[in-house]
Scaffold this motif. Structure first.
Motif, short mmCIF file in Angstrom:
data_model
loop_
_atom_site.label_atom_id
_atom_site.label_comp_id
_atom_site.label_asym_id
_atom_site.label_seq_id
_atom_site.Cartn_x
_atom_site.Cartn_y
_atom_site.Cartn_z
N MET B 12 0.86 -1.42 0.18
CA MET B 12 0.16 -0.20 0.00
C MET B 12 1.30 1.34 0.19
O MET B 12 0.78 1.71 0.51
CB MET B 12 -0.88 0.11 1.22
CG MET B 12 -2.19 -1.16 1.35
SD MET B 12 -3.57 -0.62 0.88
CE MET B 12 -4.29 -1.61 1.19
N ASP B 13 2.34 1.44 -0.61
CA ASP B 13 2.78 2.75 -0.99
C ASP B 13 3.25 2.92 0.68
O ASP B 13 3.26 4.15 0.75
CB ASP B 13 2.16 3.76 -1.82
CG ASP B 13 1.76 3.44 -3.11
OD1 ASP B 13 2.66 3.00 -3.80
OD2 ASP B 13 1.11 3.76 -3.73
N GLY B 14 3.57 1.56 1.20
CA GLY B 14 4.27 1.97 2.91
C GLY B 14 3.43 2.61 3.51
O GLY B 14 3.82 2.96 4.96
N HIS B 15 1.81 2.22 3.03
CA HIS B 15 0.97 2.52 4.58
C HIS B 15 0.26 1.32 4.93
O HIS B 15 -0.26 1.46 5.64
CB HIS B 15 -0.20 3.37 3.91
CG HIS B 15 0.49 4.98 4.37
ND1 HIS B 15 0.05 5.72 3.26
CD2 HIS B 15 1.40 5.79 4.80
CE1 HIS B 15 0.14 7.09 3.27
NE2 HIS B 15 0.94 6.81 4.71
N GLY B 16 1.32 0.32 4.02
CA GLY B 16 0.27 -1.02 4.69
C GLY B 16 0.11 -1.48 6.23
O GLY B 16 -0.56 -1.72 6.14
#
Lengths: 252, 59
Positions: B12-16
């Motif tokens: 999630m683009d680093g927001h996982g």
């Protein structure tokens, strides 16, 4: 009221019968359970994989699909608890007391969910897990009100006294609901304003708010199922000496 | 689909970590809200059955 005029709809008086309530809730449950399962699965798949990402917040925005429904439900559940408690106080309706009692644990978990997802969302967005902002603080008070109701229930030996005391607490705490709602307008807060309002179209595109609406309805259906399960248990427990409950148990 | 591959979906683009943690907490609390009334029902029925049996044996 001396003349005892029946000015409420028929089902309102039928609801006073624990047996009738038990049976109607058993019949209604699948009509909420199936939509809850379908809407939640559909909503989560849409929310996680198909909704576009936010141009400012990126993918962390997907937390909204849990955060907003749980926050709305935590407040609706509180209002239901207070109204049911008031009905129990005014009409001495046992089933209303049982509904009010059953609301508290569900509402508490929803308040925890809203606060937890808010904190997790706050970290990448605001750079902090928690700020003493008006919206966050009033939501924390809502959780404490739920915990207070649960604690007060367990403090009394008599179910009837416990129901009265918790109904009064729930009604007093009702003042917190408009404070939560308008906190983002009355004070300068970090929290963003409401996503859904009854009068205006949402500011986000349809592919973002349609799944959110699906999740909100799914949360409500799930809440109905969980509430009916708890209320039915409560009815069996408090009516355990009634002959219809004995027959029901013997059949099991 | 907003993601090209499964690993991108997880990241999630680093927001996982934030997204998945939120959904995991939601799942746990939903399960709690289903399982706890079910367990309570089981416990209630067992308790009432025992009581009925006791009453029958004494009368």
């Amino acid at each position: 009221m001396a003349e005892n005029k029946k000015w409420m709809p028929r089902w309102f008086y039928q609801m006073a019968s624990p047996r009738w309530s038990y049976e109607i809730m058993g019949k209604l449950m699948p009509w909420f359970a199936i939509p809850a399962a379908v809407l939640l699965v559909l909503g989560i798949a849409w929310a996680l994989a198909f909704a576009p990402q936010d141009y400012q917040q990126g993918n962390s925005f997907r937390i909204i699909y849990i955060h907003v429904p749980s926050a709305i439900l935590a407040q609706s559940c509180y209002m239901l608890m207070a109204v049911a408690g008031a009905i129990g106080l005014i009409w001495k309706m046992k089933v209303a007391d049982m509904v009010a009692k059953s609301c508290a644990p569900i509402g508490a978990t929803m308040a925890i969910l809203a606060l937890a997802t808010g904190a997790i969302w706050g970290k990448p967005t605001w750079g902090s897990w928690w700020v003493w902002d008006a919206r966050l603080t009033s939501m924390l008070i809502l959780l404490f009100l739920y915990l207070g109701v649960i604690a007060l229930h367990s403090a009394f030996e008599s179910e009837a006294t416990a129901a009265q005391a918790t109904a009064v607490l729930a009604l007093v705490g009702l003042v917190n609901i408009p404070i939560i709602k308008y906190s983002v307008e009355w004070w300068n807060t970090l929290h963003q304003p409401a996503t859904f309002t009854l009068t205006e179209r949402p500011a986000m595109p349809a592919e973002m708010w349609v799944p959110l609406l699906i999740m909100v309805i799914g949360f409500y259906c799930f809440f109905a199922v969980s509430l009916m399960m708890r209320t039915r248990n409560e009815i069996i427990h408090r009516e355990r000496r009634a002959s219809w409950v004995r027959e029901l148990i013997e059949k099991q | 689909m907003s993601f090209d591959s499964f690993s991108e979906f997880l990241a999630m683009d680093g927001h996982g970590q934030y997204v998945w943690l939120s959904y995991a907490i939601a799942l746990v609390l939903f399960v709690v809200n289903l399982v706890s009334p079910l367990l309570r029902k089981k416990q209630l029925i067992a308790e009432l059955k025992r009581r009925l049996r006791r009453e029958k044996s004494t009368s």
